[in-house]
Motif scaffolding. Structure first.
Motif, PDB file in Angstrom:
ATOM      1  N   LEU A 333     -59.380 -47.952  22.269  1.00  0.00           N
ATOM      2  CA  LEU A 333     -59.409 -47.240  23.543  1.00  0.00           C
ATOM      3  C   LEU A 333     -59.476 -45.737  23.285  1.00  0.00           C
ATOM      4  CD1 LEU A 333     -59.166 -47.153  26.646  1.00  0.00           C
ATOM      5  CD2 LEU A 333     -56.669 -47.115  26.349  1.00  0.00           C
ATOM      6  N   VAL A 334     -60.465 -45.108  23.927  1.00  0.00           N
ATOM      7  CA  VAL A 334     -60.617 -43.653  23.871  1.00  0.00           C
ATOM      8  C   VAL A 334     -60.234 -43.097  25.233  1.00  0.00           C
ATOM      9  CG1 VAL A 334     -62.206 -41.734  23.506  1.00  0.00           C
ATOM     10  CG2 VAL A 334     -62.486 -43.855  22.197  1.00  0.00           C
ATOM     11  N   ARG A 335     -59.284 -42.179  25.266  1.00  0.00           N
ATOM     12  CA  ARG A 335     -58.825 -41.640  26.548  1.00  0.00           C
ATOM     13  C   ARG A 335     -58.818 -40.115  26.509  1.00  0.00           C
ATOM     14  NH1 ARG A 335     -54.411 -40.271  29.859  1.00  0.00           N
ATOM     15  NH2 ARG A 335     -54.557 -41.274  31.921  1.00  0.00           N
ATOM     16  N   LEU A 336     -59.392 -39.525  27.545  1.00  0.00           N
ATOM     17  CA  LEU A 336     -59.407 -38.080  27.723  1.00  0.00           C
ATOM     18  C   LEU A 336     -58.664 -37.743  29.002  1.00  0.00           C
ATOM     19  CD1 LEU A 336     -61.999 -38.596  25.883  1.00  0.00           C
ATOM     20  CD2 LEU A 336     -62.816 -36.415  26.756  1.00  0.00           C
ATOM     21  N   ALA A 337     -57.857 -36.672  28.960  1.00  0.00           N
ATOM     22  CA  ALA A 337     -57.102 -36.274  30.144  1.00  0.00           C
ATOM     23  C   ALA A 337     -56.766 -34.799  30.037  1.00  0.00           C
ATOM     24  CB  ALA A 337     -55.828 -37.114  30.283  1.00  0.00           C
ATOM     25  N   HIS A 338     -56.292 -34.264  31.169  1.00  0.00           N
ATOM     26  CA  HIS A 338     -55.823 -32.888  31.202  1.00  0.00           C
ATOM     27  C   HIS A 338     -54.305 -32.890  31.218  1.00  0.00           C
ATOM     28  CE1 HIS A 338     -59.855 -31.291  32.823  1.00  0.00           C
ATOM     29  NE2 HIS A 338     -59.654 -30.794  31.618  1.00  0.00           N
ATOM     30  N   ALA A 339     -53.697 -32.129  30.302  1.00  0.00           N
ATOM     31  CA  ALA A 339     -52.249 -31.987  30.280  1.00  0.00           C
ATOM     32  C   ALA A 339     -51.812 -31.076  31.419  1.00  0.00           C
ATOM     33  CB  ALA A 339     -51.801 -31.425  28.927  1.00  0.00           C
ATOM     34  N   PRO A 340     -50.512 -31.085  31.777  1.00  0.00           N
ATOM     35  CA  PRO A 340     -50.047 -30.225  32.879  1.00  0.00           C
ATOM     36  C   PRO A 340     -50.386 -28.750  32.675  1.00  0.00           C
ATOM     37  CG  PRO A 340     -48.354 -31.819  32.308  1.00  0.00           C
ATOM     38  CD  PRO A 340     -49.455 -31.982  31.298  1.00  0.00           C
ATOM     39  N   GLY A 341     -50.399 -28.271  31.429  1.00  0.00           N
ATOM     40  CA  GLY A 341     -50.716 -26.862  31.188  1.00  0.00           C
ATOM     41  C   GLY A 341     -52.199 -26.558  31.178  1.00  0.00           C
ATOM     42  N   GLY A 342     -53.032 -27.556  31.430  1.00  0.00           N
ATOM     43  CA  GLY A 342     -54.475 -27.344  31.438  1.00  0.00           C
ATOM     44  C   GLY A 342     -55.151 -27.695  30.140  1.00  0.00           C
ATOM     45  N   ALA A 343     -54.382 -28.042  29.096  1.00  0.00           N
ATOM     46  CA  ALA A 343     -54.993 -28.389  27.816  1.00  0.00           C
ATOM     47  C   ALA A 343     -55.694 -29.738  27.916  1.00  0.00           C
ATOM     48  CB  ALA A 343     -53.929 -28.425  26.724  1.00  0.00           C
ATOM     49  N   LEU A 344     -56.723 -29.892  27.110  1.00  0.00           N
ATOM     50  CA  LEU A 344     -57.463 -31.153  27.051  1.00  0.00           C
ATOM     51  C   LEU A 344     -56.821 -32.029  25.983  1.00  0.00           C
ATOM     52  CD1 LEU A 344     -59.946 -32.919  27.763  1.00  0.00           C
ATOM     53  CD2 LEU A 344     -61.166 -31.711  25.939  1.00  0.00           C
ATOM     54  N   THR A 345     -56.427 -33.244  26.355  1.00  0.00           N
ATOM     55  CA  THR A 345     -55.845 -34.184  25.401  1.00  0.00           C
ATOM     56  C   THR A 345     -56.845 -35.289  25.103  1.00  0.00           C
ATOM     57  OG1 THR A 345     -54.823 -35.495  27.155  1.00  0.00           O
ATOM     58  CG2 THR A 345     -53.520 -33.694  26.210  1.00  0.00           C
ATOM     59  N   VAL A 346     -56.949 -35.633  23.830  1.00  0.00           N
ATOM     60  CA  VAL A 346     -57.827 -36.694  23.367  1.00  0.00           C
ATOM     61  C   VAL A 346     -56.959 -37.682  22.593  1.00  0.00           C
ATOM     62  CG1 VAL A 346     -59.844 -37.267  21.976  1.00  0.00           C
ATOM     63  CG2 VAL A 346     -59.754 -35.089  23.185  1.00  0.00           C
ATOM     64  N   ALA A 347     -57.022 -38.942  22.979  1.00  0.00           N
ATOM     65  CA  ALA A 347     -56.242 -39.976  22.298  1.00  0.00           C
ATOM     66  C   ALA A 347     -57.150 -41.161  22.010  1.00  0.00           C
ATOM     67  CB  ALA A 347     -55.058 -40.408  23.155  1.00  0.00           C
ATOM     68  N   VAL A 348     -57.102 -41.648  20.778  1.00  0.00           N
ATOM     69  CA  VAL A 348     -57.864 -42.826  20.363  1.00  0.00           C
ATOM     70  C   VAL A 348     -56.867 -43.810  19.780  1.00  0.00           C
ATOM     71  CG1 VAL A 348     -59.739 -43.714  18.961  1.00  0.00           C
ATOM     72  CG2 VAL A 348     -59.880 -41.391  19.881  1.00  0.00           C
TER      73      VAL A 348
END
Length: 409
Positions: A333-348
């Motif tokens: 699973l590849v997941r992209l999201a925005h953290a509360p501070g606006g940072a881009l998070t990428v998780a695989v």
């Protein structure tokens, strides 16, 4: 101006030997010809002039190797010379010794000696004027200043110019050294960047080729072999095209050809990347899914800066490559999201454990490259086994700032 370096201790410089010899010979000649500056004083014999001349010549030998000792010899020798008739050669050698004491002496001596010469000149002039009130005292004062102040302050000026030249030379050497260090660091940084790009471009295709080549050799099934060969050919063609593009960019960064893809991948290409991994991993029991949970109203309307987007793309690409090499059967699973501070998070997230069938060897260079990319952008990175809803998984997670450090520069 060339810096003057003292000769080895105890060994006079050859120029000093010439000056001492020339001054001594000239003084003896003047004494033989009876060319004195005046009559002896206090009833002293005129022959003592030769003693003063010899002592001053010895001081001249030491002018560079021991300048303060030379001055200590020359001062009483000059006083004796003045009292016994005054030879011009002795006076001239004294002025040179005084000049050398300021030029070659310690910094403290170079500061104090000129001040002392002013005091001596003033004191001698005032004393002479008090003892002999005559207008010629002014000429005597000027003569004393020429013998004491003039060589001392000339030494100060020469020393300042010498020190300025040495400082300028050292500054130029430091500038050249810093420029060379910057050039070396730039070369090393560029080589590291090229190594990351080359690894990210080729590793995915070569891993798929290695896995399916092993499968084609070990599975006795014509249809499976044909499918493996098809995947091998597709990855070979794509890898070759990307290698050609990379070589073209290295030769001419501004060169573009009509049918080549963009030089910098974007997050819009993640779907195609996951689809390719789907095709490559089907034979290994792997499935791939993309969950893009970025907010449409996030920073830059969900489109991060180019350095951040490229880093996120390469992290997903390398993580999918590692999953093809090592992951157990299951879902990646590849997941992209925005953290509360606006940072881009990428998780695989991929299944972690033993897997049947062929696998490609790994070198660890991919994890190093991912860490380097995140460090350059000032983000956070972690990779390793973790617990998951379906058991143990291998998790790669990166938090990328909304504005990359490279862009801020």
């Amino acid at each position: 101006m060339t810096a003057h370096h003292p000769a080895a201790p105890g060994r006079p410089h050859r120029l000093d030997v010439l000056l001492a010899t020339g001054g001594l010979c000239t003084g003896v000649l003047l004494w033989v010809l009876d060319l004195h500056g005046g009559p002896p004083l206090f009833g002293l014999p005129a022959s003592l002039t030769l003693v003063a001349l010899a002592v001053t010549a010895v001081a001249e030998l030491l002018r560079r190797t021991a300048p303060l000792a030379a001055l200590a010899l020359a001062v009483p020798a000059l006083a004796l010379d003045v009292c016994t008739g005054t030879l011009v050669a002795t006076v001239l050698m004294f002025t040179d010794v005084l000049y050398a004491a300021v030029l070659y002496g310690s910094p403290a001596a170079a500061r104090r000696i000129p001040v002392y010469t002013v005091l001596v000149t003033v004191l001698a002039t005032v004393t002479t004027a008090a003892a002999w009130p005559d207008p010629q005292v002014v000429l005597i004062g000027i003569g004393i200043a020429m013998v004491t102040m003039a060589p001392a302050w000339t030494g100060v000026i020469t020393r300042d110019h010498r020190d300025a030249a040495q400082t300028a030379r050292l500054r130029a050497e430091q500038t050249a050294l810093l420029a060379e260090m910057d050039r070396t660091q730039a070369i090393v940084g560029e080589r590291a960047r090229m190594a990351r790009e080359l690894h990210d471009l080729v590793a995915n295709h070569l891993s798929a080729i290695a896995i399916h080549t092993t499968a084609a050799q070990t599975i006795d099934d014509p249809s499976a072999t044909r499918a493996a060969l098809a995947v091998i050919r597709e990855n070979s063609v794509q890898g070759l095209a990307e290698m050609r593009r990379l070589i073209g960019l290295l030769r001419d960064p501004e060169a573009t050809t009509g049918e080549e893809p963009a030089a910098t991948p974007t997050l819009d290409g993640l779907e195609a990347l996951v689809e390719q991994a789907r095709a490559n991993g089907a034979a290994s029991g792997l499935t791939f899914a993309l969950d893009d949970a970025r907010r449409p109203d996030g920073p830059d309307d969900g489109k991060p800066p180019a350095p951040v987007a490229l880093a996120a793309y390469r992290i997903v690409q390398e993580s999918l490559t590692n999953a093809l090499k090592h992951a157990a059967p299951g879902e990646v699973l590849v997941r992209l999201a925005h953290a509360p501070g606006g940072a881009l998070t990428v998780a695989v997230r991929s299944p972690h454990g033993d897997r049947p069938g062929p696998r490609a060897p790994g070198s660890g260079a991919g994890l190093v490259g991912m860490r380097e990319r995140i460090a350059l952008l000032g983000g956070e990175f972690e990779a390793g086994p973790a617990g998951g809803p379906d058991g143990r998984v291998w998790l790669v997670r990166a938090a990328l700032p909304a504005t990359g450090e490279e862009e801020q520069r």
